[in-house]
Design an enzyme around this catalytic site. Structure first.
Site, PDB file in Angstrom:
ATOM      1  NE  ARG A  91    -120.116 -34.265   8.327  1.00  0.00           N
ATOM      2  CZ  ARG A  91    -120.366 -33.743   7.135  1.00  0.00           C
ATOM      3  NH1 ARG A  91    -121.021 -32.600   7.025  1.00  0.00           N
ATOM      4  NH2 ARG A  91    -119.977 -34.349   6.050  1.00  0.00           N
TER       5      ARG A  91
ATOM      6  N   GLY B 107    -121.996 -45.754   4.706  1.00  0.00           N
ATOM      7  CA  GLY B 107    -121.262 -44.832   3.838  1.00  0.00           C
ATOM      8  C   GLY B 107    -122.077 -44.226   2.716  1.00  0.00           C
TER       9      GLY B 107
ATOM     10  NE  ARG C  48    -122.194 -39.143   5.733  1.00  0.00           N
ATOM     11  CZ  ARG C  48    -121.326 -38.415   6.430  1.00  0.00           C
ATOM     12  NH1 ARG C  48    -121.610 -37.175   6.718  1.00  0.00           N
ATOM     13  NH2 ARG C  48    -120.181 -38.934   6.824  1.00  0.00           N
TER      14      ARG C  48
ATOM     15  CB  CYS D 260    -110.876 -19.002  20.810  1.00  0.00           C
ATOM     16  SG  CYS D 260    -111.997 -18.255  21.986  1.00  0.00           S
ATOM     17  CD  GLU D 261    -109.039 -23.735  16.907  1.00  0.00           C
ATOM     18  OE1 GLU D 261    -108.681 -23.992  15.755  1.00  0.00           O
ATOM     19  OE2 GLU D 261    -108.427 -24.083  17.920  1.00  0.00           O
TER      20      GLU D 261
ATOM     21  CD  GLU E 101    -122.186 -52.228   9.889  1.00  0.00           C
ATOM     22  OE1 GLU E 101    -121.246 -51.449   9.614  1.00  0.00           O
ATOM     23  OE2 GLU E 101    -122.047 -53.222  10.603  1.00  0.00           O
ATOM     24  N   PRO E 102    -126.321 -48.263   7.325  1.00  0.00           N
ATOM     25  CG  PRO E 102    -128.511 -47.925   6.584  1.00  0.00           C
ATOM     26  CD  PRO E 102    -127.542 -49.006   6.969  1.00  0.00           C
TER      27      PRO E 102
END
Ligand SMILES: Cc1ncc(COP(=O)(O)O)c(C=O)c1O
Length: 445
Positions: A341, A260, A305, A372-373, A302-303
């Protein structure tokens, strides 16, 4: 290969070096080189969209975590991004691997990653996940619900007991967005300390001779930009460990604080160094253990990112420029299928034109994808030159984590390749998906 100036040139427009890998330097013709390779060369050779991964940046970030917590186990969270090369890099650097599916387990096994350094997570582990973990002999399985205790114990065939941890919910709000806050009550992960669920699970595990409880796990969430929530977590979990010792007569030797740790997506975003998190966590662990006269547990972090995001750059080619409703939209050849994201969490990025020096004034631009959004927006209100045009290449730094790993096949576009750079060379790690890949799965009429 294009020659890169030997002396790194400062790039004023790369306002905060922290959103780019350390190796990023300006290259001739308005280009940026990473790992000694101009980004436009990668766009030409491998096509766009493409993801570039600076191998040296990944390795040095992994090492920074090992230095920050020299007595701890550092376990890379594979969900951020994993492929065979990344498994090898983590193995070579001495990290463990946090996985959450049979697929990630099989990938690690294919590379011969030491099973004892693997931690299996998941709030809903499938029979296949558990079977694979037991067959490969993973080090620890993290229990996240009551119902998996007996199920797992029944599958352990020995000779020894399977080591497990319990994922506890400390009731701490931390993380950049509600969807990635996993330490607070009222979401799907973990077993609540406050409700007594964690203690019930522990009692059940202690009644299972085929399971060996080694400790507690607690992952607060993601993009946590201060060490303080970790210190608070240490206090709560150590206090709970002391209570477990009192009531059940066991001293748990391990404490896993999850990942995190924040990275900078925008210049100026707070992103403490691993050393800063490490110092605060260690200090609080020593203090809390002294308070409860508890022996120092072995720590795991537990990195994901923090190791991978800053090493990655997404490359897109501009397909269309449109001015409408008072806004300028620059549409590129990727989008929410390779980077969900922004749509999921309102994540923000910087974007830079590469491969063409422009003297045009900068203006606020919205970079959108091709899907298509209407919500397929990659970056809002980013500064790009007024003369950005179809064919230009745009680079998005801090793109190494939770982009390719979360990529989808929406609109049957093809998932992008991942290209590693190091020492002036590039090599393909993951090839672009092909239309044949799509067709080969479509087996019925
Ligand atoms: C249990 C666990 N550990 C570690 C991580 C890695 O988090 P990050 O990539 O934010 O470091 C996650 C992310 O979801 C997780 O669920």
């Amino acid at each position: 290969m294009t020659a890169i100036p030997a002396v790194p040139v400062s790039i004023p427009e790369l306002a905060a070096p922290s959103v780019w890998p350390v190796s990023a330097v300006s290259a001739p013709g308005g280009d940026v080189a990473v790992g000694g390779v101009p980004l436009t060369e990668i766009a030409e050779r491998y096509g766009t969209p493409a993801y570039v991964l600076d191998e040296d940046e990944v390795r040095s970030r992994a090492r920074a975590w090992l230095r920050a917590l020299p007595d701890a186990e550092v376990v890379y969270a594979a969900k951020a991004f994993v492929c065979r090369a990344v498994v090898d890099w983590m193995e070579q650097e001495g990290l463990g691997l946090d996985v959450c599916s049979a697929g990630e387990l099989e990938l690690a096994a294919v590379r011969g990653f030491p099973a004892e350094r693997i931690v299996l997570h998941g709030n809903a582990k499938s029979p296949e996940d558990l079977r694979t973990a037991l067959r490969l002999g993973v080090g620890r399985i993290v229990i996240d619900s009551d119902c998996e205790i007996a199920r797992l114990a029944a599958q352990v065939t020995g000779p020894g007991a399977q080591q497990v941890m319990v994922r506890v919910l400390p009731g701490i709000e931390a993380g950049a967005h509600a969807k990635i806050r996993t330490g607070a009550e009222g979401q799907k992960f973990g077993l609540s300390i406050a409700d007594g669920d964690a203690e019930d699970a522990i009692a059940r595990i202690l009644g299972q001779p085929r399971l060996e409880l080694t400790g507690l796990h607690s992952h607060l969430g993601s993009q946590i930009s201060s060490p303080e929530p970790y210190a608070q977590n240490v206090r709560r979990v150590v206090a709970f460990m002391a209570r477990i010792r009192e009531r059940h007569g066991i001293t748990l030797p391990e404490l896993d604080l999850g990942g995190g740790f924040a990275v900078a997506y925008l210049p100026g975003d707070p992103a403490p160094l691993p050393a800063a998190y490490g110092r605060r966590i260690n200090d609080e662990l020593v203090r809390s253990c002294a308070e409860f006269d508890y022996p120092l547990p072995r720590l795991t972090v537990e990195p994901g990112r923090s190791i991978m995001a800053p090493a990655g750059i997404a490359l897109y080619r501009v397909l269309a420029v449109k001015r409408t409703g008072g806004q300028v939209f620059v549409a590129v050849d990727g989008g929410m299928s390779d980077n969900p994201r922004p749509a999921l969490y309102g994540a923000r990025y910087t974007v830079r034109l590469v491969g063409r020096a422009s003297a045009a004034p900068m203006r606020a631009t919205t970079v959108v994808g091709r899907h298509c959004e209407a919500g397929d927006v990659l970056a809002e209100a980013v500064e790009l030159p007024e003369d950005v045009r179809p064919g230009d290449v745009l680079a998005v730094p801090a793109s190494g984590a939770y982009q390719v790993s979360m990529a989808s096949g929406y609109n049957m576009t093809r998932r992008p390749p991942v290209v590693a750079v190091s020492g002036g060379r590039s090599r393909l790690l993951v090839r672009r998906e092909t239309f044949d890949d799509h067709r080969s799965r479509d087996v019925g009429l």
